[in-house]
Design a protein around this motif. Structure first.
Motif, short mmCIF file in Angstrom:
data_model
loop_
_atom_site.label_atom_id
_atom_site.label_comp_id
_atom_site.label_asym_id
_atom_site.label_seq_id
_atom_site.Cartn_x
_atom_site.Cartn_y
_atom_site.Cartn_z
N THR A 141 10.57 12.36 11.73
CA THR A 141 10.84 12.70 10.48
C THR A 141 10.35 11.93 9.27
N THR A 142 10.56 10.60 9.47
CA THR A 142 9.84 9.60 8.40
C THR A 142 8.38 10.06 8.25
N LEU A 143 7.74 10.05 9.42
CA LEU A 143 6.45 10.46 9.33
C LEU A 143 6.04 11.57 8.71
N ARG A 144 6.67 12.56 9.09
CA ARG A 144 6.56 14.15 8.69
C ARG A 144 6.90 14.04 6.89
N THR A 145 7.66 13.13 6.48
CA THR A 145 8.33 13.20 5.09
C THR A 145 6.89 12.33 4.30
N ILE A 146 6.55 11.25 5.02
CA ILE A 146 5.35 10.58 4.33
C ILE A 146 4.16 11.35 4.20
N SER A 147 4.08 12.16 5.34
CA SER A 147 2.75 13.12 5.29
C SER A 147 2.91 14.28 4.57
N GLY A 148 4.04 14.44 4.05
CA GLY A 148 4.21 15.56 3.09
C GLY A 148 4.55 16.96 3.97
N LEU A 164 0.83 -1.13 0.12
CA LEU A 164 0.07 -0.02 0.12
C LEU A 164 0.88 1.37 0.03
N LEU A 165 1.89 1.29 0.96
CA LEU A 165 2.68 2.53 1.08
C LEU A 165 4.15 1.93 0.74
N GLU A 166 4.76 2.80 -0.15
CA GLU A 166 6.12 2.30 -0.44
C GLU A 166 7.13 3.60 -0.46
N VAL A 167 7.92 3.48 0.67
CA VAL A 167 9.04 4.64 0.77
C VAL A 167 10.25 3.98 0.43
N THR A 168 10.69 4.87 -0.80
CA THR A 168 11.95 4.08 -1.40
C THR A 168 13.34 5.20 -1.24
N ASP A 169 14.08 4.63 -0.72
CA ASP A 169 15.33 5.46 -0.46
C ASP A 169 15.53 6.94 -0.16
N VAL A 170 14.73 7.45 0.70
CA VAL A 170 14.34 8.74 1.06
C VAL A 170 15.49 9.27 1.87
N ILE A 216 21.46 19.70 7.87
CA ILE A 216 21.51 18.28 8.66
C ILE A 216 20.79 17.13 7.80
N HIS A 217 21.50 16.15 7.73
CA HIS A 217 21.17 14.86 6.88
C HIS A 217 20.41 14.18 7.68
N ALA A 218 18.96 14.46 7.87
CA ALA A 218 18.20 13.58 9.12
C ALA A 218 18.02 12.17 8.59
N LEU A 219 17.58 11.76 7.38
CA LEU A 219 17.10 10.53 6.87
C LEU A 219 18.05 10.26 5.86
N LYS A 220 18.86 8.87 5.97
CA LYS A 220 19.83 8.65 5.05
C LYS A 220 19.55 7.45 4.18
N GLY A 221 18.57 7.44 3.54
CA GLY A 221 18.21 6.53 2.62
C GLY A 221 17.33 5.39 3.22
N ILE A 222 16.18 5.91 3.56
CA ILE A 222 14.92 5.01 4.40
C ILE A 222 14.10 4.41 3.34
N SER A 223 13.83 3.07 3.49
CA SER A 223 12.94 2.54 2.77
C SER A 223 12.23 1.71 3.33
N LEU A 265 7.35 17.36 5.18
CA LEU A 265 8.70 17.68 4.73
C LEU A 265 8.75 17.03 3.37
N ARG A 266 9.81 17.76 2.61
CA ARG A 266 10.08 17.35 1.42
C ARG A 266 11.40 16.59 1.43
N PRO A 267 11.43 15.13 0.76
CA PRO A 267 12.84 14.72 0.68
C PRO A 267 13.46 15.12 -0.41
N GLN A 268 15.07 15.08 -0.49
CA GLN A 268 15.83 15.49 -1.47
C GLN A 268 15.77 14.60 -2.62
N HIS A 269 15.72 13.37 -1.96
CA HIS A 269 16.07 12.06 -3.00
C HIS A 269 14.79 11.11 -2.62
N GLY A 270 14.56 10.33 -3.24
CA GLY A 270 13.65 9.11 -3.13
C GLY A 270 12.23 9.32 -3.36
#
Lengths: 561, 237
Positions: free
Chosen positions: B44-51, B3-9, B16-23, B53-58
């Motif tokens: 940070t992961t949750l906030r990235t998923i809910s939009g 359902l939810l796919e988080v790839t290399d975020v 500050i590099h907070a998330l270093k490639g989360i999948s 925060l914006r990831p630079q990658h992934g």
């Protein structure tokens, strides 16, 4: 039994004395002495001066809840006497050092005359001390004697004085209705006559005493006995009567008072607009006057028959354009400040208001909007060949606008958008998590709020026929914000009440004008201490404050367990 | 497909590099738990998923659809509901009004009324306190309200940030059993928790985060038995 507390009485008495002294040396007592409450007997200045000992006498006794006559009267008199001491010292100082006026410009011979009853510093000073002591005694007495006697008396005196203060208004209303002889009997040159005062005092006191003793019970019985249909009918009747009163008001009030009401109406319009921004959406906007100015200038440019007028179109055609321009200005202001919150938003909007004012006075825009000379020759609006000229005519334009704004505000408040604003005010982050578009919601608040203000500005321009940049200073923004706070944040009736108190009253008592800001400050502080939810709070605010009280009670209850 | 796919975020706070490639992947009907210490990057992961925060990658996709083309407020109508850390109820509104706000983007009156009933059935405490101002509720009740409000948007995926934070142990149990109930009714849940013990009891699978990286992923049962997890997060030597 509560004990006599000499130190408390002296401390509070001196405090009251310092206040009375302050009011004297800033010139308020002298300025207000111009207005008689009771002709040739008692002036508003004296009321101001003598309120201090009477009130402090009451407070000292009430604070300790002293019920026995002896201690109560002694502490009251003591507080009253000490309330006189600061002024007494001032009087002595004027004897020792007659050049005092160089430092304190308001310590004029007239003021000293008022303070000493015209009988020299030493005799007068002692006289003043005695009078204030007696007043302290009287204040204390009102707490000690049974409420059923003191309440009607205090209320009677209060209402009589109030009617005295507002006698000019009454005279204005009654002048066409009563024969001159009767008027001369009731009203003196300034204020009401002594006879009127006595009659009023007796009537009001007896009336209130009767109401307390019997009338209220009977009235409540009759209210309780009414059927649902009767209740509905009564409501309809009072609503109709209220509307009718609003419609015929200009005929009752006459030109001058209608002018005052017109002013209040324009402030209500602006207040309703700012209420959307601050009260509903919780965005503190201190540059609100900018939209008022934009509406006014737009009207000027579009309709003026002078050199600067470009459109020469009619008022009615220009009106929607003014409103639209203000709305767009609101959105333009809103866009850069979207990310600001709280104080920062207030600072930026404050700056925006100043930018508009500076632009209006600048030489840069002088060819377009006239710089410091403003725009002249704005024609009065016409409708079906009838020119809207008098304040009484404008009253109806303003009344219609206010009703329109009230209607829009109340519908918006209960709409989806109103909910959006409310959640935005409560918590921006959670609101966004609920799926609320923050940008759209904020811009709509700024835009609609600005529209009301633009409407007010356009009417303002047409009413005055000419506009100048200095009419659009920061003070207007502050006034509008203050009236919302005093009335009650987010409350529609509160805006009307706030405008009546903050704009209407000072107009009626012109002596206030000079001390307007001082009184605003005092009033705002008093409101924050005593009625932080405003004079007519919105249901949400009321419930919230009640909830705090409930919580306190619950905590106390838990503490007791 | 999950359902939810988080790839290399990769997500940054400034430099500050907070998330270093989360999948991470969350399948439909699952409860997935992210555990980790302070500053590991859970929120940070949750906030990235809910939009927020914006990831630079992934990329983050829901049902194969890229979520980052949407703004945070649009995600609610895509079926993602988030209960922020520290609960975040509208303190000055009543319980009922808070719940209504949860259904803010919906237009179906009957459906909303049904869901309101369901929310009160799920949290009977809230039913008792319908008219009370949310700010005066206890911490546990506020957490319930925040969850019930999130459910009012009928989410397919519910994001919970530290639901047990600052609650009494009894209430923690209650909250977690309710999370299991919500899941049984068909809502997929991604749960961020410091209380690894409780989180792994209700979750099907779990991810362990350390300083912005996923160091371990397994079924909840296996994680509970894992020596490293036991030592670091469950307090078992």
């Amino acid at each position: 039994m509560a004990q006599l507390d000499v130190r408390d009485a002296i401390r509070k008495g001196l405090l009251a004395g310092v206040i009375a002294l302050g009011l004297s040396v800033i010139g308020m007592v002298e300025a207000f002495d111009q207005r008689d409450v009771i002709t040739d007997v008692f002036s508003l200045g004296q009321l101001l001066l003598f309120a201090a000992p009477a009130v402090v006498g009451f407070l000292v006794v009430k604070g300790r809840d002293i019920r026995a006559y002896g201690p109560a009267l002694i502490s009251g008199a003591l507080a009253g006497v000490f309330a006189a001491i600061p002024i007494f010292l001032l009087l002595m100082l004027t004897l020792i050092y007659p050049g005092l006026r160089a430092q304190l410009v308001n310590v004029s011979p007239t003021l000293i005359g008022i303070l000493t009853f015209g009988s020299g510093q030493i005799v007068g000073g002692l006289l003043l001390t005695a009078v204030m002591g007696v007043l302290g005694l009287v204040g204390a007495t009102t707490h000690v004697i049974p409420d059923r006697i003191s309440d009607p008396l205090v209320l009677g005196v209060g209402w009589t004085l109030l009617i005295g203060v507002l006698s000019e208004v009454l005279l204005n209303i009654l002048r066409p209705l009563l024969p001159r002889g009767v008027l001369r009997f009731l009203f003196g040159t300034k204020g009401i006559t002594l006879v009127t005062a006595v009659i009023l005092l007796v009537l009001i006191t007896v009336g209130i005493a009767w109401w307390r003793a019997q009338g209220r019970e009977r009235y409540q019985k009759r209210i309780a006995a009414r059927s649902a249909v009767q209740v509905a009918n009564a409501r309809r009747t009072s609503l109709g009567a209220g509307l009718l009163l609003l419609l015929v008001l200009p005929f009752i009030l006459g030109t001058y008072l209608t002018e005052v009401v017109d002013n209040v109406g324009l402030y209500v319009l602006m207040g309703l607009g700012l209420n959307i921004v601050v009260g509903f959406a919780g965005l503190l906007d201190l540059g609100y006057v900018a939209f008022f100015a934009i509406g006014a200038y737009m009207m000027g440019i579009l309709t003026s028959q002078g050199d600067l007028g470009v459109g020469g179109i009619s008022f009615w055609l220009a009106l929607p354009i003014c409103v639209a321009t203000s709305t767009i200005a609101g959105i333009i202001l809103g866009t850069p400040v979207l990310r600001m919150r709280g104080d920062y938003l207030a600072i930026v909007t404050l700056g925006f208001g100043e930018i508009i004012r500076v632009l209006a006075t600048s030489d840069l825009l002088k060819p377009v909007i006239g710089g410091a000379q403003g725009i002249l020759q704005i024609p009065k609006p016409e409708i079906f060949g009838f020119t809207i000229l008098q304040p009484q005519h404008f009253y109806y334009v303003i009344l219609a606008s206010v009703f329109l704004a009230l209607f829009i505000s109340s519908r918006l408040r209960d709409s989806r958008l109103g909910r959006q604003w409310m959640s935005l005010r409560e918590d921006e982050d959670v609101a966004e998590a609920m799926g609320i578009h923050l940008v759209k919601t904020k811009l709509l608040a700024f835009g609609i709020g600005a529209a009301f203000s633009g409407l007010a500005g356009a009417i303002f321009a047409a009413r005055l026929s000419s506009i100048f940049p200095h009419s659009f200073n920061l003070l207007i923004s502050i006034n509008v914000l203050s009236l919302i706070i005093v009335g009650g944040m987010g409350s529609l009736p509160g805006v009307v009440v706030g405008a009546l108190v903050l704009v209407g009253l000072p107009e009626l008592l012109r002596e206030f004008a000079e001390y307007r800001l001082l009184l605003y400050g005092a009033l705002l502080i008093a409101m924050m201490l005593r009625k932080p939810d405003g004079l007519w709070p919105s249901p949400v605010r009321r419930r919230e404050l009640k909830a705090e009280e409930q919580e306190k009670l619950m905590m106390q209850a838990e503490g007791l367990e | 497909m999950a359902l939810l796919e988080v790839t290399d975020v990769h997500t940054y706070y400034g430099n500050i590099h907070a998330l270093k490639g989360i999948s991470i992947s969350v399948a439909e009907g699952e409860i997935v738990s992210l555990i980790g210490g302070n500053g590991a990057g859970k929120t940070t992961t949750l906030r990235t998923i809910s939009g927020l925060l914006r990831p630079q990658h992934g990329s983050v996709t829901l049902n194969g659809e890229d979520l980052h083309q949407y703004k945070a407020h649009q995600l609610v109508s895509k079926g993602i509901a988030m209960v922020p850390e520290g609960r975040g109820v509208f303190a000055r509104l009543s319980v009922a009004e808070n719940l209504e706000m949860g259904a803010y983007h919906r237009n179906d009156k009957d459906g909303i009324a049904d869901d309101l009933k369901r929310a009160y059935a799920l949290f009977p405490r809230l039913d008792e306190r319908k008219t009370q101002v949310a700010g005066t509720l206890s911490g546990g009740e506020q957490q319930m309200l925040a969850m019930a409000r999130a459910m009012m948007s009928r989410p397919t995926l519910l994001l919970l940030d530290e639901p047990s934070m600052g609650l009494a142990p009894v209430l923690v149990e209650l909250i977690f059993s309710t999370i299991a109930d919500i899941n049984k009714e068909g809502t997929t849940i991604l749960l961020v928790e410091q209380n690894a013990h409780m989180a792994l009891q209700v979750a099907h699978r779990g991810y362990v985060l350390q300083t912005g990286e996923i160091v371990l992923q397994d079924s909840a049962k296996n994680l509970q038995r894992n020596a490293m997890v036991q030592k670091a997060y469950l307090g078992i030597d």
